[in-house]
Every structure is written in structure tokens, then in C-alpha cells.
Write a protein that holds these residues in place. Sequence first.
Motif, PDB file in Angstrom:
ATOM      1  N   VAL A  20       0.844  -1.183   0.000  1.00 17.63           N
ATOM      2  CA  VAL A  20       0.000   0.000   0.000  1.00 17.63           C
ATOM      3  C   VAL A  20       0.884   1.239   0.000  1.00 17.63           C
ATOM      4  CG1 VAL A  20      -1.748   1.260   1.298  1.00 17.63           C
ATOM      5  CG2 VAL A  20      -1.801  -1.230   1.243  1.00 17.63           C
ATOM      6  N   LYS A  21       0.636   2.126  -0.946  1.00 20.81           N
ATOM      7  CA  LYS A  21       1.373   3.382  -0.991  1.00 20.81           C
ATOM      8  C   LYS A  21       0.535   4.513  -0.411  1.00 20.81           C
ATOM      9  CE  LYS A  21       4.154   6.281  -4.002  1.00 20.81           C
ATOM     10  NZ  LYS A  21       4.734   6.430  -5.318  1.00 20.81           N
ATOM     11  N   PHE A  22      -0.753   4.512  -0.728  1.00 18.82           N
ATOM     12  CA  PHE A  22      -1.679   5.517  -0.220  1.00 18.82           C
ATOM     13  C   PHE A  22      -2.845   4.791   0.435  1.00 18.82           C
ATOM     14  CE2 PHE A  22       0.309   7.398  -3.995  1.00 18.82           C
ATOM     15  CZ  PHE A  22       0.926   8.492  -3.402  1.00 18.82           C
ATOM     16  N   TYR A  23      -3.259   5.282   1.581  1.00 20.29           N
ATOM     17  CA  TYR A  23      -4.362   4.673   2.304  1.00 20.29           C
ATOM     18  C   TYR A  23      -5.658   5.411   1.975  1.00 20.29           C
ATOM     19  CZ  TYR A  23      -0.731   2.296   4.895  1.00 20.29           C
ATOM     20  OH  TYR A  23       0.342   1.521   5.230  1.00 20.29           O
ATOM     21  N   PRO A  24      -6.655   4.693   1.435  1.00 18.10           N
ATOM     22  CA  PRO A  24      -7.924   5.348   1.094  1.00 18.10           C
ATOM     23  C   PRO A  24      -8.709   5.723   2.354  1.00 18.10           C
ATOM     24  CG  PRO A  24      -8.077   3.001   0.708  1.00 18.10           C
ATOM     25  CD  PRO A  24      -6.658   3.286   1.086  1.00 18.10           C
ATOM     26  N   GLU A  25      -9.520   6.766   2.232  1.00 15.83           N
ATOM     27  CA  GLU A  25     -10.346   7.177   3.361  1.00 15.83           C
ATOM     28  C   GLU A  25     -11.478   6.192   3.607  1.00 15.83           C
ATOM     29  OE1 GLU A  25     -11.603  11.243   3.511  1.00 15.83           O
ATOM     30  OE2 GLU A  25      -9.727  11.930   2.631  1.00 15.83           O
ATOM     31  N   ASP A  26     -12.075   5.673   2.549  1.00 14.77           N
ATOM     32  CA  ASP A  26     -13.172   4.720   2.683  1.00 14.77           C
ATOM     33  C   ASP A  26     -12.873   3.510   1.803  1.00 14.77           C
ATOM     34  OD1 ASP A  26     -15.484   3.300   2.979  1.00 14.77           O
ATOM     35  OD2 ASP A  26     -16.828   4.943   2.426  1.00 14.77           O
ATOM     36  N   VAL A  27     -12.431   2.436   2.423  1.00 11.19           N
ATOM     37  CA  VAL A  27     -12.014   1.241   1.688  1.00 11.19           C
ATOM     38  C   VAL A  27     -13.163   0.659   0.879  1.00 11.19           C
ATOM     39  CG1 VAL A  27     -11.155  -1.116   1.944  1.00 11.19           C
ATOM     40  CG2 VAL A  27     -10.197   0.720   3.340  1.00 11.19           C
ATOM     41  N   SER A  28     -14.362   0.641   1.443  1.00 10.82           N
ATOM     42  CA  SER A  28     -15.495   0.021   0.756  1.00 10.82           C
ATOM     43  C   SER A  28     -15.886   0.752  -0.522  1.00 10.82           C
ATOM     44  CB  SER A  28     -16.700  -0.076   1.686  1.00 10.82           C
ATOM     45  OG  SER A  28     -17.145   1.222   2.051  1.00 10.82           O
ATOM     46  N   GLU A  29     -15.612   2.042  -0.600  1.00 11.85           N
ATOM     47  CA  GLU A  29     -15.950   2.804  -1.806  1.00 11.85           C
ATOM     48  C   GLU A  29     -14.793   2.853  -2.804  1.00 11.85           C
ATOM     49  OE1 GLU A  29     -17.537   6.689  -1.188  1.00 11.85           O
ATOM     50  OE2 GLU A  29     -19.106   5.980   0.178  1.00 11.85           O
ATOM     51  N   GLU A  30     -13.570   2.920  -2.307  1.00 10.08           N
ATOM     52  CA  GLU A  30     -12.429   3.114  -3.193  1.00 10.08           C
ATOM     53  C   GLU A  30     -11.777   1.813  -3.650  1.00 10.08           C
ATOM     54  OE1 GLU A  30      -9.798   6.321  -2.052  1.00 10.08           O
ATOM     55  OE2 GLU A  30     -11.364   7.132  -0.770  1.00 10.08           O
ATOM     56  N   LEU A  31     -11.901   0.762  -2.855  1.00  8.22           N
ATOM     57  CA  LEU A  31     -11.384  -0.549  -3.257  1.00  8.22           C
ATOM     58  C   LEU A  31     -12.582  -1.430  -3.567  1.00  8.22           C
ATOM     59  CD1 LEU A  31      -8.554  -1.049  -0.616  1.00  8.22           C
ATOM     60  CD2 LEU A  31      -8.381  -0.077  -2.896  1.00  8.22           C
ATOM     61  N   ILE A  32     -12.859  -1.593  -4.833  1.00  8.40           N
ATOM     62  CA  ILE A  32     -14.100  -2.222  -5.267  1.00  8.40           C
ATOM     63  C   ILE A  32     -14.025  -3.743  -5.200  1.00  8.40           C
ATOM     64  CG2 ILE A  32     -15.695  -2.474  -7.204  1.00  8.40           C
ATOM     65  CD1 ILE A  32     -14.710   0.361  -8.067  1.00  8.40           C
ATOM     66  N   GLN A  33     -12.940  -4.319  -5.683  1.00  4.53           N
ATOM     67  CA  GLN A  33     -12.855  -5.774  -5.735  1.00  4.53           C
ATOM     68  C   GLN A  33     -12.557  -6.349  -4.349  1.00  4.53           C
ATOM     69  OE1 GLN A  33      -9.992  -6.775  -8.727  1.00  4.53           O
ATOM     70  NE2 GLN A  33     -11.397  -6.295 -10.403  1.00  4.53           N
ATOM     71  N   ILE A  35     -10.929  -9.036  -3.512  1.00  9.51           N
ATOM     72  CA  ILE A  35      -9.550  -9.495  -3.345  1.00  9.51           C
ATOM     73  C   ILE A  35      -8.631  -8.315  -3.017  1.00  9.51           C
ATOM     74  CG2 ILE A  35      -8.991  -9.390  -5.815  1.00  9.51           C
ATOM     75  CD1 ILE A  35      -7.621 -11.936  -3.266  1.00  9.51           C
ATOM     76  N   THR A  36      -8.891  -7.156  -3.617  1.00 14.99           N
ATOM     77  CA  THR A  36      -8.091  -5.968  -3.321  1.00 14.99           C
ATOM     78  C   THR A  36      -8.326  -5.523  -1.884  1.00 14.99           C
ATOM     79  OG1 THR A  36      -8.343  -5.306  -5.628  1.00 14.99           O
ATOM     80  CG2 THR A  36      -7.470  -3.665  -4.123  1.00 14.99           C
ATOM     81  N   GLN A  37      -9.560  -5.587  -1.408  1.00 11.49           N
ATOM     82  CA  GLN A  37      -9.850  -5.254  -0.014  1.00 11.49           C
ATOM     83  C   GLN A  37      -9.145  -6.216   0.927  1.00 11.49           C
ATOM     84  OE1 GLN A  37     -14.115  -5.272   0.344  1.00 11.49           O
ATOM     85  NE2 GLN A  37     -14.348  -3.349  -0.784  1.00 11.49           N
ATOM     86  N   HIS A  38      -9.124  -7.494   0.567  1.00  9.36           N
ATOM     87  CA  HIS A  38      -8.454  -8.498   1.407  1.00  9.36           C
ATOM     88  C   HIS A  38      -6.947  -8.243   1.456  1.00  9.36           C
ATOM     89  CE1 HIS A  38      -7.663 -12.288   3.372  1.00  9.36           C
ATOM     90  NE2 HIS A  38      -6.813 -12.597   2.407  1.00  9.36           N
ATOM     91  N   LEU A  39      -6.344  -7.982   0.305  1.00  2.05           N
ATOM     92  CA  LEU A  39      -4.907  -7.700   0.270  1.00  2.05           C
ATOM     93  C   LEU A  39      -4.580  -6.427   1.034  1.00  2.05           C
ATOM     94  CD1 LEU A  39      -4.155  -8.647  -3.441  1.00  2.05           C
ATOM     95  CD2 LEU A  39      -3.516  -9.932  -1.380  1.00  2.05           C
ATOM     96  N   PHE A  40      -5.446  -5.437   0.942  1.00  2.00           N
ATOM     97  CA  PHE A  40      -5.269  -4.195   1.700  1.00  2.00           C
ATOM     98  C   PHE A  40      -5.313  -4.490   3.197  1.00  2.00           C
ATOM     99  CE2 PHE A  40      -7.043  -0.471   3.857  1.00  2.00           C
ATOM    100  CZ  PHE A  40      -6.111   0.485   3.503  1.00  2.00           C
ATOM    101  N   TYR A  41      -6.285  -5.291   3.620  1.00  3.94           N
ATOM    102  CA  TYR A  41      -6.401  -5.673   5.029  1.00  3.94           C
ATOM    103  C   TYR A  41      -5.121  -6.360   5.507  1.00  3.94           C
ATOM    104  CZ  TYR A  41      -7.265  -9.073   8.703  1.00  3.94           C
ATOM    105  OH  TYR A  41      -7.139  -9.857   9.809  1.00  3.94           O
ATOM    106  N   LEU A  42      -4.617  -7.301   4.713  1.00  3.40           N
ATOM    107  CA  LEU A  42      -3.398  -8.011   5.107  1.00  3.40           C
ATOM    108  C   LEU A  42      -2.213  -7.068   5.236  1.00  3.40           C
ATOM    109  CD1 LEU A  42      -3.684 -11.251   2.942  1.00  3.40           C
ATOM    110  CD2 LEU A  42      -4.125 -10.998   5.401  1.00  3.40           C
ATOM    111  N   GLN A  43      -2.104  -6.094   4.315  1.00  2.00           N
ATOM    112  CA  GLN A  43      -0.997  -5.136   4.375  1.00  2.00           C
ATOM    113  C   GLN A  43      -1.114  -4.245   5.608  1.00  2.00           C
ATOM    114  OE1 GLN A  43       1.798  -4.755   2.504  1.00  2.00           O
ATOM    115  NE2 GLN A  43       2.386  -3.164   3.941  1.00  2.00           N
ATOM    116  N   VAL A  44      -2.298  -3.740   5.898  1.00  2.00           N
ATOM    117  CA  VAL A  44      -2.493  -2.887   7.076  1.00  2.00           C
ATOM    118  C   VAL A  44      -2.217  -3.680   8.345  1.00  2.00           C
ATOM    119  CG1 VAL A  44      -4.198  -1.580   8.403  1.00  2.00           C
ATOM    120  CG2 VAL A  44      -4.051  -1.284   5.936  1.00  2.00           C
TER     121      VAL A  44
END
Length: 91
Positions: A20-33, A35-44
Motif C-alpha cells: 500500500v502506498k496511499f491509504y484510502p479514506e473509505d475502503v469500501s468505496e475506493e477498493l471495489i474488488q 480481493i483488493t480489499q483483502h490484500l489491503f487488510y493483510l498489508q495494514v
Amino acid sequence: MDQCKVDVSTGADIQCWFLVKFYPEDVSEELIQEITQHLFYLQVKQDIIAMDIYCQPEASVLLASYAVQAQVSLLQPKLSLISWLKIIRTH
């Protein structure tokens, strides 16, 4: 940009990282897929554990409880409290 070619037919394991380079303010709106939300969760999660990003202690406990609950509920949806605690201890 240089290209890297790898022969994957050898059976060697290949690991890819989602960083993750930039953290979105609202993951549910900005990360649509999903799998991308899951990978974001793992990185955070990894960043919090490695103390690369700050998380308040109260929020850390809440996030940890969500992570454990998700992991255990995937294993067995209906467990007694004793069984649930035994599983947590082993992981």
C-alpha cells in the motif's frame, strides 16, 4: 523499465506482495474488488504488527478481536467458548 522473466514451469514457489502506498479514506468505496480489499487488510495488519503505522491501543485490541473472530468463524461457525479459546491459543 527492465523486465524480469521467470520460468515458472520448474515448480518453484513465487511470492508476490501487495504494498500500500496511499491509504484510502473509505475502503469500501475506493477498493471495489473483494480481493483488493483483502490484500489491503493483510498489508495494514502487517504494518500495524511491524509498528510501521501507529494504531491506538484500543483500536488495536478491537482489530485483533475482529481478526480472531473472522479466523475462528471460518473454521467452525458454532463453537463453545472453551473450544474457541483453545483454538485461539494454538494459533
